[in-house]
Design an enzyme around this catalytic site. Sequence first.
Site, mmCIF file in Angstrom:
data_model
loop_
_atom_site.group_PDB
_atom_site.id
_atom_site.type_symbol
_atom_site.label_atom_id
_atom_site.label_comp_id
_atom_site.label_asym_id
_atom_site.label_seq_id
_atom_site.Cartn_x
_atom_site.Cartn_y
_atom_site.Cartn_z
ATOM 1 N N ARG A 1 -11.045 2.274 -9.681
ATOM 2 C CA ARG A 1 -10.151 3.433 -9.871
ATOM 3 C C ARG A 1 -10.372 4.038 -11.252
ATOM 4 N NH1 ARG A 1 -4.575 2.748 -6.588
ATOM 5 N NH2 ARG A 1 -5.597 2.107 -4.684
ATOM 6 N N ASN B 1 -10.041 -2.386 -6.741
ATOM 7 C CA ASN B 1 -9.197 -1.516 -7.582
ATOM 8 C C ASN B 1 -9.788 -1.264 -8.973
ATOM 9 O OD1 ASN B 1 -6.019 -2.765 -6.275
ATOM 10 N ND2 ASN B 1 -7.221 -1.000 -5.640
ATOM 11 N N ASP C 1 0.834 -1.208 0.000
ATOM 12 C CA ASP C 1 0.000 0.000 0.000
ATOM 13 C C ASP C 1 0.868 1.258 0.000
ATOM 14 O OD1 ASP C 1 -2.313 1.488 0.055
ATOM 15 O OD2 ASP C 1 -2.617 1.300 2.214
HETATM 16 C C1 FPP Z 1 -1.367 0.402 -3.504
HETATM 17 O O1 FPP Z 1 -0.995 1.722 -3.673
HETATM 18 C C2 FPP Z 1 -0.928 -0.506 -4.513
HETATM 19 C C3 FPP Z 1 -1.672 -1.018 -5.570
HETATM 20 C C4 FPP Z 1 -2.987 -0.565 -5.962
HETATM 21 C C5 FPP Z 1 -1.208 -2.090 -6.415
HETATM 22 C C6 FPP Z 1 0.175 -2.598 -6.177
HETATM 23 C C7 FPP Z 1 0.901 -2.505 -7.435
HETATM 24 C C8 FPP Z 1 2.240 -2.504 -7.554
HETATM 25 C C9 FPP Z 1 3.159 -2.683 -6.429
HETATM 26 C C10 FPP Z 1 2.881 -2.269 -8.853
HETATM 27 C C11 FPP Z 1 2.667 -3.296 -9.861
HETATM 28 C C12 FPP Z 1 2.792 -4.676 -9.379
HETATM 29 C C13 FPP Z 1 3.446 -5.616 -10.035
HETATM 30 C C14 FPP Z 1 3.418 -7.011 -9.567
HETATM 31 C C15 FPP Z 1 4.195 -5.288 -11.237
HETATM 32 P P1 FPP Z 1 -2.139 2.789 -3.739
HETATM 33 O O2 FPP Z 1 -2.225 3.287 -5.125
HETATM 34 O O3 FPP Z 1 -3.388 2.242 -3.143
HETATM 35 O O4 FPP Z 1 -1.544 3.894 -2.799
HETATM 36 P P2 FPP Z 1 -2.362 5.013 -2.027
HETATM 37 O O5 FPP Z 1 -3.168 4.300 -0.983
HETATM 38 O O6 FPP Z 1 -1.273 5.842 -1.460
HETATM 39 O O7 FPP Z 1 -3.203 5.726 -3.044
#
Ligand code: FPP
Length: 243
Positions: free
Chosen positions: A73, A70, A22
């Site tokens: 989004r 997700n 996260d």
């Molecule tokens: C949370 O950050 C993360 C995600 C929605 C997805 C995780 C994705 C990756 C680590 C990158 C791609 C993965 C691979 C396997 C290539 P957020 O966007 O929810 O952060 P926030 O809460 O600060 O908005």
Amino acid sequence: MTSPPSPADFARLPEAVAIIMDGNGRWAQERGLPRFKGHEVGAESVRAVTRECARLGIGELTLYAFSTENWRRPAQEVALLMTLLERYLVEERPEIMDNGIVFRAVGELDRLPASVQREYETTRAMSERNGGMVLRLALSYGGRRELLHAAQKVARVAVAEGLDAVERLGEDDLRQFLYDPTMRDPDLLIRTAGEMRVSNFLLWQASYAELHVADIAWPDFREAALHEALRAYGARARRFGGV
Ligand code: FPP
């Protein structure tokens, strides 16, 4: 420079680790960068943490890469995440093979773009005979949906074999209806960016997982932060409801 820790440097290592990655968006926003940059740097953390878990001999690593929630989004962010995922599935193949990793995914994979499904299938098939750590990505995954699908499969058993067969089912039998029946329950569940929530991740499997919340965002979560989580795990006494 100090050398990296060996498995013997930890009091007790978990057999299976799961991570809620996260804070990518916040990490980027705090730096005046587009949210996508946080996902890109987050993909580098995926690489670093996978390699380190494999090196330490951890048996299974499950990463929450894309939740059913997700999909809500903005379309552009979803599309960019899918592109990043597809690129990862192609570019990680040498690293997966060099480290003997068995690659799998859990979730509603049929909701993913066809090109992502194709690249996933190639990577999965290529790695299935490896003998090392299982790396599992949760993609279009939701814990409640997984349990709903399991319940639907149980209903099919009722129709095919009768209610007696259903009543004989034990807790461990339910596992065969989950997305990956071979998955071990995670011993340690890590979440980054300070939130104290399970967010619909592995609701069945994580029942007895030890929780570790790291205050740093996922793009900053690298080897040192992983070692800290593993040390914290080693210091816990696990009783599974006993005394
Ligand atoms: C949370 O950050 C993360 C995600 C929605 C997805 C995780 C994705 C990756 C680590 C990158 C791609 C993965 C691979 C396997 C290539 P957020 O966007 O929810 O952060 P926030 O809460 O600060 O908005």
